[in-house]
Design a protein around this motif. Structure first.
Motif, PDB file in Angstrom:
ATOM      1  N   GLY A 126       0.807  -1.205   0.000  1.00 13.73           N
ATOM      2  CA  GLY A 126       0.000   0.000   0.000  1.00 13.73           C
ATOM      3  C   GLY A 126       0.839   1.252   0.000  1.00 13.73           C
ATOM      4  N   ASN A 152      -1.485   0.625  -5.280  1.00 15.32           N
ATOM      5  CA  ASN A 152      -2.429   0.378  -4.194  1.00 15.32           C
ATOM      6  C   ASN A 152      -2.381   1.537  -3.197  1.00 15.32           C
ATOM      7  N   GLN A 153      -3.017   2.637  -3.575  1.00 12.61           N
ATOM      8  CA  GLN A 153      -3.027   3.823  -2.709  1.00 12.61           C
ATOM      9  C   GLN A 153      -4.067   3.611  -1.623  1.00 12.61           C
ATOM     10  N   ILE A 154      -3.590   3.474  -0.380  1.00 11.05           N
ATOM     11  CA  ILE A 154      -4.497   3.202   0.730  1.00 11.05           C
ATOM     12  C   ILE A 154      -4.992   4.471   1.400  1.00 11.05           C
ATOM     13  N   GLY A 168      -9.029   4.727   1.646  1.00  4.19           N
ATOM     14  CA  GLY A 168      -8.879   3.985   0.389  1.00  4.19           C
ATOM     15  C   GLY A 168      -8.708   4.897  -0.792  1.00  4.19           C
ATOM     16  N   ARG A 169      -8.869   4.289  -1.961  1.00  9.56           N
ATOM     17  CA  ARG A 169      -8.628   5.010  -3.213  1.00  9.56           C
ATOM     18  C   ARG A 169      -9.539   6.164  -3.425  1.00  9.56           C
TER      19      ARG A 169
END
Length: 169
Positions: A126, A152-154, A168-169
């Motif tokens: 992430g 995976n941008q958390i 989250g995104r």
């Protein structure tokens, strides 16, 4: 000056305070390595020393005052940080330490002007994107954020501001 190192250190310290949680904080900003200064730790041996084959992973991992927080400093200055970060030894290091620690926190180089952070994101589960609220130009933030569009941008964090989205995104 966005606050990414501040966020990385505080995130690692917070995670280490969880019961039985083992955390490894790694300074992968090899152009401006300074995490060791913040933590009051020696700069070498560190990541570059490992990546150049001059030290093994046991030699570069430093144990913090809190027993479950460990640290790998940036190490000796090098002329080819991108090559080192994207080489096989970096992948090998992450593969070796992942089973030993519950959390790995990488303090990466800035998203602009080099692509190291974006390429390192491919090795991570992430990505937390940090900008400074009220300071960072919107266009610059958008351009930097676009580097992580397929990662995976958390979450996003804004230092010294009101905006924090870790959902989250």
């Amino acid at each position: 000056q966005e606050g990414k190192t501040f966020v990385a250190v505080n995130l690692a310290q917070s995670l280490a305070r969880q019961d039985q949680s083992r955390v490894l904080l790694i300074d992968v900003d090899l152009r401006v390595s300074r995490l060791h200064e913040i933590l009051g730790a020696p700069a070498t041996p560190g990541l570059t020393d490992y990546l150049c084959g001059q030290a093994d992973e046991c030699a570069v991992i430093q144990r913090g005052h809190e027993g479950n927080l460990c640290f790998i400093p940036g190490g000796s200055p090098v002329s080819n940080p991108s090559e080192l970060l994207l080489g096989a030894r970096m992948k090998h290091l992450l593969a070796r330490v992942t089973p030993v620690f519950d959390w790995l926190v990488l303090d990466s180089p800035p998203a602009l002007p080099v692509h190291d952070a974006s390429l390192l994101a491919d090795l991570c589960d992430g990505v937390l994107f940090v900008v400074r609220a009220g300071e960072t130009d919107f266009g610059v933030a958008g351009k930097a954020s676009s580097e992580f569009r397929d990662k995976n941008q958390i979450g996003r964090a804004s230092c010294r501001g009101k905006s924090v989205d870790l959902g989250g995104r």
